[in-house]
Design a protein around this motif. Structure first.
Motif, mmCIF file in Angstrom:
data_model
loop_
_atom_site.group_PDB
_atom_site.id
_atom_site.type_symbol
_atom_site.label_atom_id
_atom_site.label_comp_id
_atom_site.label_asym_id
_atom_site.label_seq_id
_atom_site.Cartn_x
_atom_site.Cartn_y
_atom_site.Cartn_z
ATOM 1 N N PRO A 1 0.669 -1.114 0.149
ATOM 2 C CA PRO A 1 0.106 -0.163 0.106
ATOM 3 C C PRO A 1 0.677 1.330 -0.224
ATOM 4 O O PRO A 1 0.415 2.109 -0.689
ATOM 5 N N LEU A 2 1.819 1.036 0.673
ATOM 6 C CA LEU A 2 2.780 2.724 0.730
ATOM 7 C C LEU A 2 3.201 2.651 -0.564
ATOM 8 O O LEU A 2 3.123 4.038 -1.151
ATOM 9 N N TYR A 3 3.658 1.833 -1.495
ATOM 10 C CA TYR A 3 4.274 2.113 -3.005
ATOM 11 C C TYR A 3 3.192 2.432 -3.520
ATOM 12 O O TYR A 3 3.136 3.224 -4.658
ATOM 13 N N ASN B 1 -3.921 6.126 5.305
ATOM 14 C CA ASN B 1 -5.267 5.086 5.339
ATOM 15 C C ASN B 1 -6.096 5.187 4.091
ATOM 16 O O ASN B 1 -6.501 4.231 3.784
ATOM 17 N N GLU B 2 -5.560 6.170 3.076
ATOM 18 C CA GLU B 2 -6.335 6.229 1.872
ATOM 19 C C GLU B 2 -5.573 5.052 1.055
ATOM 20 O O GLU B 2 -6.262 4.242 0.081
ATOM 21 N N SER B 3 -4.304 4.964 1.130
ATOM 22 C CA SER B 3 -3.515 4.067 0.349
ATOM 23 C C SER B 3 -3.646 2.533 0.972
ATOM 24 O O SER B 3 -3.696 1.640 0.098
ATOM 25 N N LEU B 4 -4.052 2.432 2.274
ATOM 26 C CA LEU B 4 -4.382 1.098 2.761
ATOM 27 C C LEU B 4 -5.858 0.560 2.394
ATOM 28 O O LEU B 4 -5.894 -0.672 1.773
ATOM 29 N N ALA B 5 -6.770 1.553 2.205
ATOM 30 C CA ALA B 5 -8.219 1.160 1.802
ATOM 31 C C ALA B 5 -7.973 0.909 0.269
ATOM 32 O O ALA B 5 -8.681 0.026 -0.356
ATOM 33 N N TYR B 6 -7.037 1.561 -0.518
ATOM 34 C CA TYR B 6 -7.051 1.288 -1.890
ATOM 35 C C TYR B 6 -6.738 0.002 -2.294
ATOM 36 O O TYR B 6 -7.075 -0.653 -3.140
ATOM 37 N N ALA B 7 -5.684 -0.421 -1.560
ATOM 38 C CA ALA B 7 -4.851 -1.624 -2.057
ATOM 39 C C ALA B 7 -5.884 -2.998 -1.389
ATOM 40 O O ALA B 7 -5.704 -3.783 -2.002
ATOM 41 N N SER C 1 -8.890 -2.877 -1.546
ATOM 42 C CA SER C 1 -10.135 -2.890 -2.298
ATOM 43 C C SER C 1 -9.434 -3.162 -3.840
ATOM 44 O O SER C 1 -10.385 -3.588 -4.821
ATOM 45 N N HIS C 2 -8.390 -3.068 -4.201
ATOM 46 C CA HIS C 2 -7.743 -3.364 -5.480
ATOM 47 C C HIS C 2 -6.651 -4.246 -5.476
ATOM 48 O O HIS C 2 -5.369 -3.778 -5.851
ATOM 49 N N ALA D 1 0.221 -6.092 -8.402
ATOM 50 C CA ALA D 1 1.096 -5.607 -9.655
ATOM 51 C C ALA D 1 2.230 -4.827 -9.032
ATOM 52 O O ALA D 1 3.389 -4.698 -9.760
ATOM 53 N N ILE D 2 1.985 -4.086 -7.932
ATOM 54 C CA ILE D 2 3.194 -3.149 -7.684
ATOM 55 C C ILE D 2 4.155 -3.889 -6.930
ATOM 56 O O ILE D 2 5.304 -3.284 -6.805
#
Length: 339
Positions: free
Chosen positions: A69-71, A270-276, A278-279, A285-286
């Motif tokens: 999620p960080l990356y 937190n936005e990164s964690l939620a995005y990872a 749910s995606h 891929a990252i």
């Protein structure tokens, strides 16, 4: 020497999710970090802001699946939107990251929860800002597990009693959670002989018979299973179905002096964690951008959960295990550590 520094020096080694020698840890500037922690800081106001209004920060992280999620957040621009310019500094493990954060080498860091509890118990002023990674909660389908050779007589967690079990770091999250899984299965973990090996070396050690079993996380779990090894315990799931295995943190001094930057980092993270979470395809891929992972393994790894909330109940469980297994003498005040 300041008494707080002396006490922390005597027990600070071996506090990482990754493997690092105790001598290297002490020689790598831990004494300076602890001295800064003991003396505190009189800084005030957010530091590191440039003329264009962005703030440069460095984040100490381990190049493993957990920090996807960080990356991903950097790639998606979530940190840019908060006016933060990140420099991700890779480290061998939490043992290097904790003193790096305390000494302000890194403004933020990623480390497993038990390492943070051990550091807090020694008086290091750390502050968790958000969750880092959590178990899937699914027995037999988690991103970390204990594996054995295909023909091993070890069939369940209870059978690990009296065996040689490889872990990446002694006296830390993987030993205490394996002990928990063994106890719950009716076995006695006191006779387990733990052997410290880097994650990449554990499958080979099992195959050669140097150890009877090993605790591994992805992608090494998939690598081991591709070699015919089988799971006998999901140690994180056995400890708590929503176990907060690791977290992002800063120093208490930095948080006090740079409250706005901490809020921005937490919002973006937190936005990164939620995005990872749910995606998962994008999170998967990252991985190839910051790890050397075989494409076939990359497609097969079990991804963890990435909640933005720390499970306080699970942190308490890890704290109790640390006391039970004599990693610490008494549980730290987690209200001072957690957000």
């Amino acid at each position: 020497m300041h008494p707080q520094v002396s006490r922390a020096l005597s027990a600070a080694a071996g506090t990482g999710r990754g493997r690092i020698s105790h001598k290297a840890l002490l020689a790598g500037g831990l004494a300076t970090a602890l001295l800064l922690a003991a003396c505190g800081s009189d800084d005030s106001g957010d530091a590191g802001s440039s003329e264009d209004g962005t703030t440069d920060i460095s984040v100490g992280a381990i190049p493993i699946v957990d920090v996807a999620p960080l990356y991903l957040g950097v790639e998606k621009g979530f940190f840019d939107q908060q006016g933060l310019k990140l420099k991700i500094e890779t480290a061998q493990g939490g043992a290097a990251i904790v003193p790096g954060v305390v000494s302000d080498q890194f403004q933020f860091g990623f480390s497993n929860t038990t390492s943070l509890l051990l550091a807090a118990s020694k008086g290091l002023p750390l502050k968790v800002v958000t969750s880092g990674v959590a178990t899937t909660g699914k027995d037999g389908a988690d991103f970390g597990a204990v594996v054995v050779a295909e023909g091993s007589a070890v069939k369940t967690a209870a059978d690990l009693a009296g065996k040689r079990v490889a872990v990446n770091t002694l006296n830390n999250i993987n030993t205490t959670t394996v002990n928990k899984a063994v106890r719950d299965a009716g076995g006695d973990p006191s006779g387990i002989s733990y052997v410290e090996l880097p994650f990449p070396d554990i499958p080979a050690a099992i195959a050669k018979g140097d150890v009877d079993a090993g605790q591994v996380v992805e992608p090494f779990l998939t690598v081991a299973q591709n070699q015919g090894m089988r799971q006998v315990a999901s140690n994180y799931v056995a400890t708590h179905p929503e176990l907060t295995i690791a977290a992002y943190f800063t120093s208490a001094n930095y948080a006090k002096a740079n409250a706005e930057t901490v809020t921005k980092f937490t919002t973006a993270m937190n936005e990164s964690l939620a995005y990872a979470d749910s995606h998962p395809d994008e999170a998967r891929a990252i991985l190839s951008t910051y790890t050397e992972i075989d494409p076939a393994v990359q497609e097969a790894v079990t991804l963890p959960k990435w909640p933005s909330q720390v499970s306080e109940e699970s942190v308490n469980a890890l704290s109790e295990l640390a006391v039970q297994d004599k990693l610490i003498t008494s549980a730290p005040d987690i209200s001072q550590l957690l957000p």
